[in-house]
Design a protein around this motif. Structure first.
Motif, PDB file in Angstrom:
ATOM      1  N   UNK A 113       0.109 -50.191  -4.563  1.00  0.00           N
ATOM      2  CA  UNK A 113       1.189 -49.727  -5.430  1.00  0.00           C
ATOM      3  C   UNK A 113       1.100 -48.226  -5.704  1.00  0.00           C
ATOM      4  N   UNK A 114       0.280 -47.504  -4.940  1.00  0.00           N
ATOM      5  CA  UNK A 114       0.130 -46.067  -5.147  1.00  0.00           C
ATOM      6  C   UNK A 114       0.283 -45.334  -3.819  1.00  0.00           C
TER       7      UNK A 114
ATOM      8  N   UNK B  51       7.714 -54.673  -0.126  1.00  0.00           N
ATOM      9  CA  UNK B  51       7.539 -56.033   0.373  1.00  0.00           C
ATOM     10  C   UNK B  51       6.392 -56.732  -0.344  1.00  0.00           C
ATOM     11  N   UNK B  52       5.287 -56.004  -0.592  1.00  0.00           N
ATOM     12  CA  UNK B  52       4.166 -56.580  -1.337  1.00  0.00           C
ATOM     13  C   UNK B  52       4.590 -56.971  -2.753  1.00  0.00           C
ATOM     14  N   UNK B  53       5.450 -56.150  -3.360  1.00  0.00           N
ATOM     15  CA  UNK B  53       5.968 -56.453  -4.695  1.00  0.00           C
ATOM     16  C   UNK B  53       6.764 -57.758  -4.669  1.00  0.00           C
ATOM     17  N   UNK B  54       7.609 -57.913  -3.651  1.00  0.00           N
ATOM     18  CA  UNK B  54       8.381 -59.140  -3.492  1.00  0.00           C
ATOM     19  C   UNK B  54       7.473 -60.354  -3.371  1.00  0.00           C
ATOM     20  N   UNK B  55       6.427 -60.248  -2.537  1.00  0.00           N
ATOM     21  CA  UNK B  55       5.518 -61.367  -2.359  1.00  0.00           C
ATOM     22  C   UNK B  55       4.769 -61.689  -3.647  1.00  0.00           C
ATOM     23  N   UNK B  56       4.377 -60.650  -4.396  1.00  0.00           N
ATOM     24  CA  UNK B  56       3.681 -60.872  -5.657  1.00  0.00           C
ATOM     25  C   UNK B  56       4.576 -61.585  -6.658  1.00  0.00           C
ATOM     26  N   UNK B  57       5.853 -61.188  -6.710  1.00  0.00           N
ATOM     27  CA  UNK B  57       6.791 -61.846  -7.619  1.00  0.00           C
ATOM     28  C   UNK B  57       7.019 -63.292  -7.197  1.00  0.00           C
ATOM     29  N   UNK B  58       7.117 -63.521  -5.901  1.00  0.00           N
ATOM     30  CA  UNK B  58       7.325 -64.881  -5.393  1.00  0.00           C
ATOM     31  C   UNK B  58       6.140 -65.770  -5.749  1.00  0.00           C
TER      32      UNK B  58
ATOM     33  N   UNK C 278       2.042 -34.408   1.285  1.00  0.00           N
ATOM     34  CA  UNK C 278       3.039 -33.656   2.047  1.00  0.00           C
ATOM     35  C   UNK C 278       2.973 -34.001   3.535  1.00  0.00           C
ATOM     36  N   UNK C 279       1.771 -34.116   4.064  1.00  0.00           N
ATOM     37  CA  UNK C 279       1.619 -34.450   5.482  1.00  0.00           C
ATOM     38  C   UNK C 279       2.207 -35.826   5.775  1.00  0.00           C
ATOM     39  N   UNK C 280       1.952 -36.777   4.879  1.00  0.00           N
ATOM     40  CA  UNK C 280       2.477 -38.124   5.094  1.00  0.00           C
ATOM     41  C   UNK C 280       3.999 -38.150   5.016  1.00  0.00           C
ATOM     42  N   UNK C 281       4.568 -37.336   4.115  1.00  0.00           N
ATOM     43  CA  UNK C 281       6.032 -37.271   4.041  1.00  0.00           C
ATOM     44  C   UNK C 281       6.606 -36.730   5.343  1.00  0.00           C
ATOM     45  N   UNK C 282       6.040 -35.650   5.842  1.00  0.00           N
ATOM     46  CA  UNK C 282       6.552 -35.028   7.067  1.00  0.00           C
ATOM     47  C   UNK C 282       6.360 -35.927   8.281  1.00  0.00           C
ATOM     48  N   UNK C 283       5.285 -36.697   8.285  1.00  0.00           N
ATOM     49  CA  UNK C 283       4.992 -37.564   9.432  1.00  0.00           C
ATOM     50  C   UNK C 283       5.689 -38.920   9.342  1.00  0.00           C
ATOM     51  N   UNK C 284       6.376 -39.193   8.222  1.00  0.00           N
ATOM     52  CA  UNK C 284       7.083 -40.458   8.065  1.00  0.00           C
ATOM     53  C   UNK C 284       6.254 -41.597   7.506  1.00  0.00           C
ATOM     54  N   UNK C 285       4.983 -41.356   7.235  1.00  0.00           N
ATOM     55  CA  UNK C 285       4.135 -42.431   6.720  1.00  0.00           C
ATOM     56  C   UNK C 285       4.423 -42.740   5.258  1.00  0.00           C
ATOM     57  N   UNK C 286       4.849 -41.732   4.503  1.00  0.00           N
ATOM     58  CA  UNK C 286       5.076 -41.903   3.067  1.00  0.00           C
ATOM     59  C   UNK C 286       6.145 -42.976   2.815  1.00  0.00           C
ATOM     60  N   UNK C 287       7.294 -42.838   3.452  1.00  0.00           N
ATOM     61  CA  UNK C 287       8.373 -43.814   3.267  1.00  0.00           C
ATOM     62  C   UNK C 287       7.986 -45.175   3.824  1.00  0.00           C
ATOM     63  N   UNK C 288       7.270 -45.188   4.926  1.00  0.00           N
ATOM     64  CA  UNK C 288       6.853 -46.473   5.506  1.00  0.00           C
ATOM     65  C   UNK C 288       5.931 -47.215   4.558  1.00  0.00           C
TER      66      UNK C 288
ATOM     67  N   UNK D  62       5.710 -46.890   1.305  1.00  0.00           N
ATOM     68  CA  UNK D  62       6.462 -47.364   0.139  1.00  0.00           C
ATOM     69  C   UNK D  62       7.301 -48.595   0.473  1.00  0.00           C
ATOM     70  N   UNK D  63       7.841 -48.637   1.678  1.00  0.00           N
ATOM     71  CA  UNK D  63       8.602 -49.816   2.093  1.00  0.00           C
ATOM     72  C   UNK D  63       7.692 -51.045   2.162  1.00  0.00           C
ATOM     73  N   UNK D  64       6.486 -50.871   2.674  1.00  0.00           N
ATOM     74  CA  UNK D  64       5.532 -51.975   2.721  1.00  0.00           C
ATOM     75  C   UNK D  64       5.127 -52.401   1.319  1.00  0.00           C
ATOM     76  N   UNK D  65       5.027 -51.437   0.395  1.00  0.00           N
ATOM     77  CA  UNK D  65       4.689 -51.770  -0.984  1.00  0.00           C
ATOM     78  C   UNK D  65       5.807 -52.562  -1.653  1.00  0.00           C
TER      79      UNK D  65
END
Length: 324
Positions: A161-162, A271-278, A254-264, A266-269
């Motif tokens: 979650x971070x 999904x983890x939030x959805x699974x935790x709620x389920x 900053x490096x993760x944002x430029x490389x596209x890892x930051x958004x990826x 957060x998207x995985x997080x």
């Protein structure tokens, strides 16, 4: 109070509205859960940096957060701290003493400190920490620090979650893997050896060298630039190393944002939030009165030896599948 009554002052950065909103999302009342869901859904996206912080008891997490958070506020940033305290397995209560230990930061107008009970939730964080993070971001905080309960190697949920996961360690803790296991080290983005001052400065430097060597043994992760994860010495007492640690955090984010890892990530997080709620919703079905009665009856039969545990579990699952 309606969702709109909280949303407007929350987006203006009103501290009371933020506190009331977090209290709302932490509530287990069904009507509060519905209202909290509508509030979370209405929040805008945020670019705030989420930093998870874990470490063993006594390493100085609260002292570090106060010094680090104060430094960030002096740079004009708004900082929120979500400090999770362990709940008693007997009484269910928590001391919630983090706000007392962060006396200066809790009085800082550019900072917000919110202690919450873990309520026996595993992973070192409270069940509603994700919602609390979103609320702090919506209230205009630039950095959200999530401090775990500090019980050891099981606190890996905060990494889900971070944006950055910081592991805080003490100097002279033994060999390079003593006191912390491979699982949590593999998730750390930055290892900070605290208390690197006075007589402990030399042991701290040796500890940093030990962990630097240990990090080389770990498999390279795609979301890390060259040189990460890394170990660094810091002192929450003198402030030594804190600017360098913050510089490393910003460089990595900053490096993760430029490389596209930051958004990826957060998207995985999400999904983890959805699974935790389920999973939480499914477990809540076991807390219904008729389910508790059924569990009590099957448990009594298992205790008496009249029913094997595996068979009792199968019968309970079959009962849950039946339409009611």
């Amino acid at each position: 109070m309606t969702t709109d009554d909280l949303l407007t002052p929350l987006l203006r950065g009103d501290r009371r509205a933020l506190s009331r909103a977090i209290t709302l999302v932490e509530s287990t009342r069904p009507d509060h859960r519905d209202r909290a869901g509508r509030l979370i859904a209405a929040l805008p996206d945020s670019t705030a940096l989420r930093i998870g912080l874990s470490g063993t008891p006594g390493v100085g997490k609260s002292t570090f957060i106060e010094a680090f958070g104060t430094m960030l506020t002096e740079q004009g940033l708004r900082v929120a701290v979500l400090a999770v305290d362990p709940s008693s397995t007997r009484s269910g209560g928590s001391i919630l003493g983090d706000k007392t230990r962060m006396e200066l930061l809790s009085r800082n107008p550019r900072a917000y400190v919110r202690p919450s009970p873990s309520s026996a939730h595993l992973g070192g964080v409270a069940r509603r920490t994700r919602e609390a993070i979103r609320l702090c971001e919506a209230a205009g905080h630039d950095v959200v620090l999530i401090e775990t309960v500090g019980v050891g190697q099981s606190e890996t949920l905060v990494a889900q979650m971070s944006d950055l996961f910081i592991l805080l360690l003490a100097p002279a803790g033994g060999d390079e893997l003593q006191g912390v296991k491979r699982g949590i080290m593999e998730m750390a983005d930055l290892i900070l050896v605290n208390k690197a001052d006075g007589d402990l400065l030399s042991p701290a430097r040796r500890t940093v060298a030990d962990y630097t060597g240990a990090l080389r043994l770990l498999r390279k992760r795609p979301q890390d630039p060259d040189g990460f994860p890394k170990a660094m010495p810091v002192s929450a007492t003198t402030g030594a190393g804190l600017p360098e640690a913050w510089s490393c955090m910003r460089h990595l984010a900053d490096w993760r944002r430029e490389a596209g890892h930051f958004d990826r990530i957060r998207a995985e997080q999400a999904r983890d939030w959805f699974m935790a709620e389920l999973q939480g919703g499914l477990l809540a079905q076991l807390d219904a009165p008729d389910a508790r009665a059924r569990i009590s009856d099957l448990g009594a039969r298992v205790t008496q030896g009249a029913l094997p545990p595996v068979e009792a579990a199968r019968q309970m699952l079959d009962w849950l599948r039946q339409p009611r």
